[in-house]
Design an enzyme around this catalytic site. Structure first.
Site, PDB file in Angstrom:
ATOM      1  N   ASP A   1       0.855  -1.188   0.000  1.00 12.51           N
ATOM      2  CA  ASP A   1       0.000   0.000   0.000  1.00 12.51           C
ATOM      3  C   ASP A   1       0.893   1.240   0.000  1.00 12.51           C
ATOM      4  O   ASP A   1       1.946   1.253   0.646  1.00 12.51           O
ATOM      5  CB  ASP A   1      -0.915   0.028   1.214  1.00 12.51           C
ATOM      6  N   THR A   2       0.467   2.251  -0.737  1.00 15.82           N
ATOM      7  CA  THR A   2       1.252   3.472  -0.875  1.00 15.82           C
ATOM      8  C   THR A   2       0.502   4.657  -0.294  1.00 15.82           C
ATOM      9  O   THR A   2      -0.673   4.868  -0.608  1.00 15.82           O
ATOM     10  CB  THR A   2       1.580   3.730  -2.359  1.00 15.82           C
TER      11      THR A   2
END
Length: 201
Positions: free
Chosen positions: A75-76
């Site tokens: 996840d960013t």
């Protein structure tokens, strides 16, 4: 360049950018999109740790149904001075995000979790990105292209968002969505890549 794996590798992500990076690394994999709701940030939680928590939720959501496989979740989170810039809800928010980021430095933290259901490696990579101070018409043009709408921070550094970037300090691929060299290293350490630790990769 292609590598063999001794177990099935699953990317727990619907992101086409992450799939492209896995393909570039030559790692055979399949995609399973996780079904998890993003939790709220905990009080006092560092945003890199938040990205790791989201990655772990995604990885274990898929791993629960994929016994014997190695699952990669990621996840960013795009952030600046404690504010998170997620995927924009529409044109106006995308424009507001970009205007806020232009002419300044922000951070991109990508959390990664690699698990086979028993062993787990969770980590994050944070890269600082400096944006140029671009004219308003350029922001409008980019927003009108539609490219920002499915991307954290309302830009894709590998696509039209590249025109905003003055400098990056850290891992470019982590900004795209997956620090693929680090992921490869973890898979090698776990003995998933054929030849494993003895190859000195």
């Amino acid at each position: 360049m292609e590598f063999k794996t001794n177990r099935r590798v699953i990317l727990a992500s619907g992101s086409p950018r992450r799939s492209e990076l896995m393909g570039v690394a030559g790692i055979p994999f399949i995609v399973r999109k996780p079904q998890v709701a993003e939790p709220l940030i905990r009080q006092g939680e560092k945003l890199a740790n938040y990205a790791e928590r989201l990655a772990r939720l995604k990885a274990f959501d898929v791993a629960e149904h994929e016994s014997g496989s190695v699952v990669i979740g990621a996840d960013t989170v795009v952030h600046q001075e404690g504010r998170v810039y997620g995927k924009p809800s529409g044109r106006e928010e995308a424009k507001a995000f970009l205007e806020a980021l232009c002419g300044s430095v922000h951070s991109v933290s990508t959390g990664v979790c690699v698990t086979d259901g028993e062993k787990e490696r969770t980590f994050s990579v944070t890269t600082d990105v400096e944006f140029r101070d671009v004219p308003g018409w350029m922001v409008d043009k980019y927003v009108d292209s539609g490219d920002p709408m499915d991307k954290a921070g309302a830009y894709g550094i590998q696509s039209g968002g590249a025109l905003f970037v003055k400098e990056i300090r850290g891992d470019y691929h982590a900004v795209v969505g997956l620090p693929v060299a680090d992921v490869f290293g973890v898979l090698n350490e776990m003995g998933v890549i054929s030849g494993g630790k003895g190859d000195g990769l």
